[in-house]
Design a protein around this motif. Structure first.
Motif, PDB file in Angstrom:
ATOM      1  N   LEU A  68       0.815  -1.212   0.000  1.00  0.00           N
ATOM      2  CA  LEU A  68       0.000   0.000   0.000  1.00  0.00           C
ATOM      3  C   LEU A  68       0.852   1.268   0.000  1.00  0.00           C
ATOM      4  O   LEU A  68       0.321   2.373  -0.114  1.00  0.00           O
ATOM      5  CB  LEU A  68      -0.943  -0.002   1.208  1.00  0.00           C
ATOM      6  N   LEU A  69       2.157   1.117   0.129  1.00  0.00           N
ATOM      7  CA  LEU A  69       3.033   2.289   0.084  1.00  0.00           C
ATOM      8  C   LEU A  69       3.024   2.987  -1.283  1.00  0.00           C
ATOM      9  O   LEU A  69       2.972   4.227  -1.331  1.00  0.00           O
ATOM     10  CB  LEU A  69       4.457   1.892   0.462  1.00  0.00           C
ATOM     11  N   PRO A  70       3.096   2.265  -2.400  1.00  0.00           N
ATOM     12  CA  PRO A  70       3.087   2.954  -3.704  1.00  0.00           C
ATOM     13  C   PRO A  70       1.869   3.850  -3.929  1.00  0.00           C
ATOM     14  O   PRO A  70       2.040   4.998  -4.380  1.00  0.00           O
ATOM     15  CB  PRO A  70       3.158   1.808  -4.716  1.00  0.00           C
ATOM     16  N   PRO A  71       0.618   3.403  -3.645  1.00  0.00           N
ATOM     17  CA  PRO A  71      -0.507   4.336  -3.796  1.00  0.00           C
ATOM     18  C   PRO A  71      -0.368   5.575  -2.919  1.00  0.00           C
ATOM     19  O   PRO A  71      -0.770   6.676  -3.334  1.00  0.00           O
ATOM     20  CB  PRO A  71      -1.720   3.491  -3.388  1.00  0.00           C
ATOM     21  N   THR A  84      -3.424   5.262   3.945  1.00  0.00           N
ATOM     22  CA  THR A  84      -2.584   5.273   5.138  1.00  0.00           C
ATOM     23  C   THR A  84      -3.241   4.512   6.278  1.00  0.00           C
ATOM     24  O   THR A  84      -2.603   3.689   6.953  1.00  0.00           O
ATOM     25  CB  THR A  84      -2.288   6.720   5.571  1.00  0.00           C
ATOM     26  N   SER A  85      -4.533   4.755   6.487  1.00  0.00           N
ATOM     27  CA  SER A  85      -5.231   4.081   7.585  1.00  0.00           C
ATOM     28  C   SER A  85      -5.354   2.587   7.318  1.00  0.00           C
ATOM     29  O   SER A  85      -5.199   1.767   8.240  1.00  0.00           O
ATOM     30  CB  SER A  85      -6.621   4.697   7.782  1.00  0.00           C
ATOM     31  N   VAL A  86      -5.617   2.205   6.056  1.00  0.00           N
ATOM     32  CA  VAL A  86      -5.728   0.781   5.722  1.00  0.00           C
ATOM     33  C   VAL A  86      -4.383   0.091   5.891  1.00  0.00           C
ATOM     34  O   VAL A  86      -4.305  -1.034   6.410  1.00  0.00           O
ATOM     35  CB  VAL A  86      -6.263   0.597   4.290  1.00  0.00           C
ATOM     36  N   MET A  87      -3.301   0.736   5.465  1.00  0.00           N
ATOM     37  CA  MET A  87      -1.981   0.138   5.596  1.00  0.00           C
ATOM     38  C   MET A  87      -1.648  -0.125   7.060  1.00  0.00           C
ATOM     39  O   MET A  87      -1.183  -1.215   7.426  1.00  0.00           O
ATOM     40  CB  MET A  87      -0.917   1.052   4.990  1.00  0.00           C
ATOM     41  N   ILE A 115     -11.458  -2.062   1.351  1.00  0.00           N
ATOM     42  CA  ILE A 115     -11.631  -1.000   2.345  1.00  0.00           C
ATOM     43  C   ILE A 115     -11.340   0.393   1.782  1.00  0.00           C
ATOM     44  O   ILE A 115     -12.115   1.328   2.023  1.00  0.00           O
ATOM     45  CB  ILE A 115     -10.778  -1.289   3.601  1.00  0.00           C
ATOM     46  N   PRO A 116     -10.233   0.601   1.022  1.00  0.00           N
ATOM     47  CA  PRO A 116     -10.007   1.947   0.477  1.00  0.00           C
ATOM     48  C   PRO A 116     -11.137   2.432  -0.431  1.00  0.00           C
ATOM     49  O   PRO A 116     -11.493   3.616  -0.408  1.00  0.00           O
ATOM     50  CB  PRO A 116      -8.697   1.790  -0.302  1.00  0.00           C
ATOM     51  N   TYR A 125      -3.861   2.148  -7.569  1.00  0.00           N
ATOM     52  CA  TYR A 125      -4.189   1.017  -6.690  1.00  0.00           C
ATOM     53  C   TYR A 125      -4.946  -0.066  -7.445  1.00  0.00           C
ATOM     54  O   TYR A 125      -4.665  -1.264  -7.270  1.00  0.00           O
ATOM     55  CB  TYR A 125      -5.021   1.533  -5.518  1.00  0.00           C
ATOM     56  N   ARG A 126      -5.918   0.309  -8.272  1.00  0.00           N
ATOM     57  CA  ARG A 126      -6.660  -0.675  -9.071  1.00  0.00           C
ATOM     58  C   ARG A 126      -5.715  -1.468  -9.973  1.00  0.00           C
ATOM     59  O   ARG A 126      -5.810  -2.682 -10.074  1.00  0.00           O
ATOM     60  CB  ARG A 126      -7.727   0.014  -9.936  1.00  0.00           C
ATOM     61  N   GLN A 127      -4.803  -0.748 -10.627  1.00  0.00           N
ATOM     62  CA  GLN A 127      -3.874  -1.420 -11.524  1.00  0.00           C
ATOM     63  C   GLN A 127      -2.920  -2.320 -10.735  1.00  0.00           C
ATOM     64  O   GLN A 127      -2.605  -3.433 -11.161  1.00  0.00           O
ATOM     65  CB  GLN A 127      -3.067  -0.396 -12.318  1.00  0.00           C
ATOM     66  N   GLN A 128      -2.483  -1.833  -9.584  1.00  0.00           N
ATOM     67  CA  GLN A 128      -1.542  -2.593  -8.768  1.00  0.00           C
ATOM     68  C   GLN A 128      -2.175  -3.873  -8.231  1.00  0.00           C
ATOM     69  O   GLN A 128      -1.514  -4.910  -8.113  1.00  0.00           O
ATOM     70  CB  GLN A 128      -1.045  -1.727  -7.614  1.00  0.00           C
ATOM     71  N   LEU A 129      -3.463  -3.830  -7.893  1.00  0.00           N
ATOM     72  CA  LEU A 129      -4.166  -5.032  -7.451  1.00  0.00           C
ATOM     73  C   LEU A 129      -4.064  -6.127  -8.504  1.00  0.00           C
ATOM     74  O   LEU A 129      -3.825  -7.304  -8.186  1.00  0.00           O
ATOM     75  CB  LEU A 129      -5.642  -4.717  -7.178  1.00  0.00           C
ATOM     76  N   GLN A 130      -4.253  -5.751  -9.751  1.00  0.00           N
ATOM     77  CA  GLN A 130      -4.167  -6.745 -10.814  1.00  0.00           C
ATOM     78  C   GLN A 130      -2.744  -7.267 -10.969  1.00  0.00           C
ATOM     79  O   GLN A 130      -2.526  -8.464 -11.197  1.00  0.00           O
ATOM     80  CB  GLN A 130      -4.655  -6.139 -12.130  1.00  0.00           C
TER      81      GLN A 130
END
Length: 483
Positions: free
Chosen positions: A21-24, A40-43, A86-87, A130-135
């Motif tokens: 979650l750092l990159p987003p 930040t809160s989710v991480m 969650i985000p 974040y969407r792209q990173q999930l994939q």
């Protein structure tokens, strides 16, 4: 079954995921257009949860068994999909319900590419990334990445690798140790991602779009940073880059490793699955291009080749990018392209579908049965590249097909009972179980119009497809839980 070992590995995996979650967050800091608080809160929450689970059992050490591997893989994907939602749910810039947030998260993580979001062009860059990173994380499987890390923490990962890796033959390794196998796969994955990003940048994308689309291209996911997908760029150069890397990502990564190690492409042309993969794509592309031209959908061969070739490769490899709306093409063509996604890419690739190798084996088995009618007393083993395929593998392929067809039909009937029309139900189930993304009817553009119960069924179908059915369904059998 070793519950403490499972909890230890699970806690470690959650902590590893929290780092992703750092990159987003960094993207949000750079663009300053929203999303920072959510990520930040989710991480912090995921990191503390993982630490809370891991700390009490940190000194417990035992070898993982097969059942432990299945439980960890399924549990981690489910929890990761829920945490990934969650985000989307928390931030006001992405006004999604809980169901839609979970659907979008699982769609990204399973590299399906089905979306419920519109207005992508106006979303904060952090969420787009974040969407792209999930994939990208889901493409090769975050479990395989963890397999390369866990040995350094004193935990072996072979059972995780067997449970996670797609395809009918899971015990072959390209390196002596499982951690080396995982690292080799990820080096190839990273190399393709970087090469794809550079290709997109040279074709005219900015760096943000180039890396974002390289994530979903190499992962064969199909998410885009624009509502119009690849059509947004209206660039033949961008489409050529996409075609090349969709094709490469649909090939068994072990073949890429062998070719790179020997600095020769000979390994590709010795592989029967690759030859079948290339032949299927070539034949389907010819049909699509010819049909589009002779039906006068496009006035020139140039346009017919451009759109027919791109959409065939995109859908056959289960990527789901679009440079045209294939759902409005006439005749049998949209259905043919959906059917291509059932075959999908090669085993050991990031593609979805049932995998080319299974169809090759099924075809050979069918020919053996036909020849057996003429020569009932003959012994005719199924062979690939001159090597006899064990009957155990053949039975597994037939078993997979039977369970796949039964599960597909059952889930399709369920969503039809929930009010979905036949065309939408068939294409939506195909698009989710095959991890394809776009469908026909109501789901041609996005899945926003479907009811919440239907989205939950399709989310389950995505996970079934990503884990190749058996990994998930085995947990629903009584035999699995017997001591």
């Amino acid at each position: 079954m070793h519950s403490r070992v499972i909890l230890k590995v699970f806690g470690l995996l959650l902590m590893v995921y929290s780092i992703s979650l750092l990159p987003p967050i960094m993207v949000g800091l750079y663009y300053q257009d929203g999303g920072l608080n959510s990520f930040t809160s989710v991480m912090i929450g995921v990191l503390l949860t993982g630490l809370f689970i891991w700390y009490p059992v940190r000194n417990h050490s035992r070898d993982l068994k097969i059942r432990d591997g299945f439980i960890i893989v399924v549990m981690f994907w489910v929890v990761l999909g829920l945490a990934g939602a969650i985000p989307f749910f928390l931030d006001e810039d992405v006004p999604l319900s809980l169901t839609d947030s979970i659907f979008e998260s699982f769609s990204g993580l399973t590299t399906t590419g089905a979306t419920v979001i519109t207005g992508l062009d106006n979303l904060p860059h952090a969420f787009l990334w974040y969407r792209q990173q999930l994939q990208w994380l889901g493409g090769m499987g975050i479990i395989v990445l963890a397999v390369a890390i866990l040995p350094m923490l004193g935990i072996g990962g072979m059972q995780l690798y067997r449970a996670e890796t797609p395809g009918p033959i899971k015990d072959s390794k390209i390196a002596p140790r499982i951690s080396e196998t995982a690292k080799a796969l990820w080096y190839i994955y990273l190399g393709l991602t970087l090469a794809c990003a550079i290709g997109y940048w040279l074709a005219g994308m900015n760096w943000f779009d180039a890396f974002s689309h390289s994530f979903s291209t190499v992962a064969i996911g199909g998410f885009s940073t624009h509502d119009a997908s690849i059509a947004y760029f209206d660039s033949i150069e961008v489409e050529i880059v996409a075609i090349v890397f969709m094709l490469l990502s649909g090939i068994n990564f072990a073949l890429h490793f062998t070719a790179f190690r020997s600095l020769s492409g000979y390994a590709y042309f010795r592989d029967p699955e690759f030859k079948a993969y290339a032949a299927l794509l070539f034949g389907a592309s010819l049909v699509a291009v010819a049909y589009l031209y002779f039906q006068e959908v496009y006035d020139s061969w140039y346009d017919a080749v451009r759109y027919g070739l791109f959409q065939t490769v995109s859908l056959a490899t289960t990527t789901g990018f679009a440079n045209a709306d294939f759902s409005i093409w006439p005749g049998f063509l949209p259905i043919m392209l959906i059917f291509m996604s059932f075959i999908g890419g090669s085993a050991g690739s990031t593609a979805g579908g049932m995998k080319v190798i299974r169809f090759v084996l099924l075809f050979k088995q069918g020919m053996r049965e036909v020849n057996g009618l003429l020569h009932p007393n003959a012994i005719m083993p199924v062979k690939l590249s001159g090597k006899t395929i064990p009957e155990k593998v053949m039975m597994a392929v037939w078993g997979f097909l039977a369970v796949y067809v039964f599960t597909f039909a059952l889930l399709m009937l369920v969503i039809m009972a929930l009010g979905v029309d036949q065309v939408t139900a068939f294409s939506a189930m195909a698009a989710t179980m095959n991890n394809l993304g776009p469908g026909l009817g109501e789901v041609a553009a996005n899945y926003q119009a479907l009811s919440d119960p239907v989205k939950w069924v399709l989310t389950f179908a995505m996970l079934l497809g990503r884990l190749e059915i058996f990994t998930l369904l085995v947990l629903f059998t009584a035999a699995f839980w017997r001591k």
